[in-house]
Design an enzyme around this catalytic site. Structure first.
Site, PDB file in Angstrom:
ATOM      1  CG  HIS A  17      -0.354   0.307   2.523  1.00 14.79           C
ATOM      2  ND1 HIS A  17      -1.065   0.807   3.583  1.00 14.79           N
ATOM      3  CD2 HIS A  17       0.915   0.186   2.978  1.00 14.79           C
ATOM      4  CE1 HIS A  17      -0.266   0.968   4.628  1.00 14.79           C
ATOM      5  NE2 HIS A  17       0.934   0.603   4.304  1.00 14.79           N
ATOM      6  CB  CYS A  36       3.053   4.409   5.490  1.00 21.55           C
ATOM      7  SG  CYS A  36       3.233   2.850   6.396  1.00 21.55           S
ATOM      8  CG  HIS A  42       5.453   0.412   2.386  1.00 23.01           C
ATOM      9  ND1 HIS A  42       4.812   1.588   2.114  1.00 23.01           N
ATOM     10  CD2 HIS A  42       4.915  -0.054   3.534  1.00 23.01           C
ATOM     11  CE1 HIS A  42       3.929   1.836   3.059  1.00 23.01           C
ATOM     12  NE2 HIS A  42       3.964   0.859   3.939  1.00 23.01           N
ATOM     13  CG  HIS A  44       2.617  -3.384   6.130  1.00 23.26           C
ATOM     14  ND1 HIS A  44       3.504  -3.017   7.114  1.00 23.26           N
ATOM     15  CD2 HIS A  44       2.202  -2.228   5.555  1.00 23.26           C
ATOM     16  CE1 HIS A  44       3.609  -1.700   7.138  1.00 23.26           C
ATOM     17  NE2 HIS A  44       2.829  -1.185   6.197  1.00 23.26           N
ATOM     18  CG  ASP A  81      -2.318 -13.435   0.221  1.00 31.97           C
ATOM     19  OD1 ASP A  81      -1.499 -12.711   0.842  1.00 31.97           O
ATOM     20  OD2 ASP A  81      -2.134 -14.642   0.003  1.00 31.97           O
ATOM     21  CG  HIS A  82       0.998 -12.312  -2.460  1.00 31.35           C
ATOM     22  ND1 HIS A  82       0.530 -13.122  -1.451  1.00 31.35           N
ATOM     23  CD2 HIS A  82       2.335 -12.382  -2.419  1.00 31.35           C
ATOM     24  CE1 HIS A  82       1.552 -13.667  -0.828  1.00 31.35           C
ATOM     25  NE2 HIS A  82       2.670 -13.228  -1.384  1.00 31.35           N
ATOM     26  CD  GLU A 125       0.225  -0.935   9.261  1.00 23.07           C
ATOM     27  OE1 GLU A 125      -0.358  -0.480   8.280  1.00 23.07           O
ATOM     28  OE2 GLU A 125       0.562  -0.232  10.242  1.00 23.07           O
TER      29      GLU A 125
END
Ligand code: NI
Length: 137
Positions: A17, A36, A42, A44, A81-82, A125
């Site tokens: 995100h 962020c 980047h 998480h 996811d991903h 997170e």
């Protein structure tokens, strides 16, 4: 009054995100969101803990079958996811992908499957911070 039992189960997903408020200039964004706000995003590795609460079903001896939680969790998590949340998940085009907003999103989605049995969710997170949402009793 009959006692209620709770059960928690943990799931993991990874997503990218970038936190950026369009109404604010670049300097303000960098100050507010720090790392962020990185231009190219980047990632998480998120950990989601789902807690179910309810009475024990006399026939099964359980509150809810684990498979029902798994089905709900995967229906909600797999589309994230991903993915790059801001670019690939519609909801985050209009909501910032902060932990606060993500945990709210997960709650609303999970509630469609689990209803009143959904008691609490906790979204890690990083190793150092997590966000929680809990049903008001
Ligand atoms: Ni971040």
């Amino acid at each position: 009054m009959k006692l209620q039992v709770s059960l928690s189960r943990v799931y993991r997903f990874s997503a990218a995100h970038r936190l950026h408020a369009p109404q604010m200039d670049d300097e303000g964004n960098a100050r507010l969101y720090d790392k962020c706000n990185n231009l190219n995003g980047h990632g998480h590795d998120y950990t989601l803990e789902i807690t179910i609460r309810g009475r024990i079903d006399q026939e099964t001896g359980m509150i809810i079958p684990l498979q029902d939680i798994d089905r709900a969790a995967h229906s909600v998590i797999d589309p994230l996811d991903h993915k790059h949340l801001d670019m690939e998940v519609g909801y985050f085009r209009t909501h910032r992908s902060t932990g606060e907003e993500i945990v709210q999103y997960l709650w609303d989605q999970l509630q469609n499957f689990l209803g009143d049995k959904l008691f609490k969710i906790k979204l890690w997170e990083t190793n150092n911070n997590y966000f929680e949402l809990e049903r008001k009793s």
